[in-house]
Design a protein around this motif. Structure first.
Motif, PDB file in Angstrom:
ATOM      1  N   ILE A 219       0.837  -1.199   0.000  1.00 19.34           N
ATOM      2  CA  ILE A 219       0.000   0.000   0.000  1.00 19.34           C
ATOM      3  C   ILE A 219       0.871   1.248   0.000  1.00 19.34           C
ATOM      4  CG2 ILE A 219      -1.680   1.328   1.332  1.00 19.34           C
ATOM      5  CD1 ILE A 219      -2.840  -1.297   2.329  1.00 19.34           C
ATOM      6  N   ALA A 220       1.905   1.248   0.861  1.00 14.60           N
ATOM      7  CA  ALA A 220       2.815   2.398   0.915  1.00 14.60           C
ATOM      8  C   ALA A 220       3.531   2.604  -0.416  1.00 14.60           C
ATOM      9  CB  ALA A 220       3.832   2.186   2.039  1.00 14.60           C
ATOM     10  N   VAL A 345      -6.604  -0.030  -2.892  1.00 10.93           N
ATOM     11  CA  VAL A 345      -6.695   0.706  -1.624  1.00 10.93           C
ATOM     12  C   VAL A 345      -5.956   2.030  -1.701  1.00 10.93           C
ATOM     13  CG1 VAL A 345      -6.050   0.658   0.817  1.00 10.93           C
ATOM     14  CG2 VAL A 345      -6.998  -1.387  -0.256  1.00 10.93           C
ATOM     15  N   SER A 346      -4.724   2.008  -2.224  1.00 10.74           N
ATOM     16  CA  SER A 346      -3.927   3.233  -2.273  1.00 10.74           C
ATOM     17  C   SER A 346      -4.532   4.252  -3.229  1.00 10.74           C
ATOM     18  CB  SER A 346      -2.487   2.908  -2.698  1.00 10.74           C
ATOM     19  OG  SER A 346      -2.451   2.360  -4.013  1.00 10.74           O
ATOM     20  N   TYR A 363       2.957  11.104   3.020  1.00  9.64           N
ATOM     21  CA  TYR A 363       4.138  10.247   3.056  1.00  9.64           C
ATOM     22  C   TYR A 363       4.442   9.728   4.461  1.00  9.64           C
ATOM     23  CZ  TYR A 363       5.435  10.658  -1.819  1.00  9.64           C
ATOM     24  OH  TYR A 363       5.447  10.543  -3.183  1.00  9.64           O
ATOM     25  N   MET A 364       3.995  10.444   5.499  1.00  8.79           N
ATOM     26  CA  MET A 364       4.162   9.919   6.851  1.00  8.79           C
ATOM     27  C   MET A 364       3.302   8.671   7.067  1.00  8.79           C
ATOM     28  SD  MET A 364       6.498  11.580   8.368  1.00  8.79           S
ATOM     29  CE  MET A 364       6.266  10.972  10.037  1.00  8.79           C
ATOM     30  N   LEU A 368       4.679   4.946   8.062  1.00 11.30           N
ATOM     31  CA  LEU A 368       4.171   4.100   9.138  1.00 11.30           C
ATOM     32  C   LEU A 368       3.818   2.698   8.632  1.00 11.30           C
ATOM     33  CD1 LEU A 368       1.907   6.649  11.053  1.00 11.30           C
ATOM     34  CD2 LEU A 368       4.116   5.722  11.794  1.00 11.30           C
ATOM     35  N   LEU A 369       3.234   2.619   7.447  1.00 10.96           N
ATOM     36  CA  LEU A 369       2.901   1.318   6.876  1.00 10.96           C
ATOM     37  C   LEU A 369       4.160   0.504   6.587  1.00 10.96           C
ATOM     38  CD1 LEU A 369       0.050   2.432   4.452  1.00 10.96           C
ATOM     39  CD2 LEU A 369      -0.212   0.894   6.415  1.00 10.96           C
ATOM     40  N   ALA A 370       5.184   1.163   6.028  1.00  8.33           N
ATOM     41  CA  ALA A 370       6.435   0.469   5.737  1.00  8.33           C
ATOM     42  C   ALA A 370       7.128   0.034   7.021  1.00  8.33           C
ATOM     43  CB  ALA A 370       7.357   1.376   4.920  1.00  8.33           C
ATOM     44  N   PHE A 371       7.074   0.884   8.054  1.00  5.37           N
ATOM     45  CA  PHE A 371       7.716   0.534   9.324  1.00  5.37           C
ATOM     46  C   PHE A 371       6.980  -0.608   9.999  1.00  5.37           C
ATOM     47  CE2 PHE A 371       8.985   1.189  13.792  1.00  5.37           C
ATOM     48  CZ  PHE A 371      10.364   1.206  13.622  1.00  5.37           C
TER      49      PHE A 371
END
Length: 395
Positions: A219-220, A345-346, A363-364, A368-371
């Protein structure tokens, strides 16, 4: 007796075909948003137009793959698909209202997405025919994306975004010409997969964990992919700079693919997946902080150690956690999570988020999704060791 390279015209035409179809990819992913912005669509509307493609692809891939199997031809199916794309682009050139554009772009996506798995299938068959590696053919796709991303950017800087569809028609004509010169690949019918087996795979803890982490990261990644060109445009980048940005990202993945294919097996998959996810998070953090297009250009060089590392490692990991007789289904599920569902979704929510909250917050959220994916892969590696799911699935 193996043929000399000079007597392999089908292989060379397939390389040319790969080169041009990824030119279309560069146009669709990176310059369609600018065209839609040019004709007056909002970020939310652009998000909807971006999201409809992955939704269409879920069904169109199944339809055209089945047709290819039934009639035992890849070449003729790809001929039809390229012709369908050209007709859709010609019609799209004549409409500008959101409703009509949504209908025509859906038709375009119906013919657009199935080309790529069919082309990969033909590339695998051609490589086997000549005793070559699939990579030596597939790499021309990355080269094509890099070349066209830059060339289209400079062309649009002179013609304006209004010339996007004309460029697409030109690339499509070249692709169609190459497609007629391909040597057909005969597909083989596979055994039908039972629903009980699919449900058993989906219920596997290892599979659910992998797909869950991958979906968060996907998604990110798709958020960034969909709105990268709009970000650059908002920061004042010229079309030429946008082209350079896309070229840098595409070119950077080529050496990573070769390095991982040669040395990647020496490193366990989960640490590599965690590393790639963390680098994605850092990449999105830098994107949220960027204040000029030159900074974005620099961030794009991280594409090699984000997407490049993740995608190759993810495909390798799937072969480890899914028994051999079920790997085709596993790969299909991965593509649905990585491309179709995440793009849907994105596209829907990313457009609304970008328009309502702005680029830094957008982008934050991606960060968060990537983290979250990083934590998931790291936890799985350090504290929740994978079991032998091949045995549990009856391999």
């Amino acid at each position: 007796m193996k043929l000399n390279a000079s007597f392999r015209p089908d292989q060379n035409w397939l390389r040319a075909f790969m080169f041009t179809i990824f030119g279309t990819t560069a146009l669709v992913i990176s310059y369609f948003p600018l065209y839609f912005k040019e004709i007056g669509f909002s970020s939310t509307q652009i998000g909807y137009l971006y999201a409809i493609g992955p939704l269409i692809s879920i069904f169109s891939n199944m339809i055209w793959s089945y047709t290819s199997d039934k009639y035992r031809t890849i070449k003729r199916i790809m001929n039809v698909l390229i012709i369908g794309q050209l007709i859709a682009l010609l019609v799209l050139w004549q409409v500008s209202s959101f409703g009509f554009v949504m209908i025509i772009i859906s038709l375009f996506y119906f013919f657009y997405y199935p080309v790529y798995p069919l082309a990969d299938t033909m590339a695998i068959q051609t490589a086997q025919r000549y005793g070559r590696s699939f990579t030596v053919i597939r790499v021309f796709g990355s080269l094509g994306f890099a070349f066209f991303a830059l060339a289209i950017g400079y062309t649009i800087s002179y013609t304006g975004a209004a010339g996007t569809l004309a460029i697409g028609i030109g690339i499509g004509c070249c692709t169609l010409f190459c497609s007629f010169l391909l040597r057909d690949g005969v597909t083989t019918k596979s055994e039908p997969v039972e629903l009980a087996i699919l449900f058993k795979i989906l219920r596997s803890r290892e599979i659910l964990w992998f797909f869950g982490c991958s979906f968060c990261l996907a998604i990110a990644h798709r958020m960034n992919e969909a709105f990268l060109t709009l970000t650059l445009s908002d920061l004042g980048a010229t079309e030429g700079m946008i082209g350079w940005s896309l070229m840098i990202s595409a070119a950077s993945e080529i050496p990573i693919f070769f390095l991982l294919s040669k040395y990647g097996n020496n490193i366990k998959e989960l640490p590599l997946l965690a590393f790639a996810s963390l680098m994605f998070a850092i990449r999105f953090l830098l994107m949220s902080l960027a204040t000029d297009p030159v900074a974005v250009l620099a961030v794009q060089s991280l594409h090699s150690i984000t997407f490049g590392v993740f995608y190759v490692t993810a495909v390798r990991y799937i072969t480890q956690i899914i028994p051999p007789q079920y790997r085709a289904s596993g790969m299909a599920l991965f593509i649905i999570f990585w491309s179709s569902a995440s793009g849907l979704v994105s596209g829907v929510f990313g457009g609304m988020l970008y328009e309502a909250a702005g680029r830094p917050f957008f982008y934050m959220i991606a960060l968060l999704l990537a983290f979250l994916a990083f934590l998931g892969f790291l936890y799985r590696h350090l504290w929740d060791k994978p079991e032998n799911y091949s045995n549990s699935l009856g391999a």
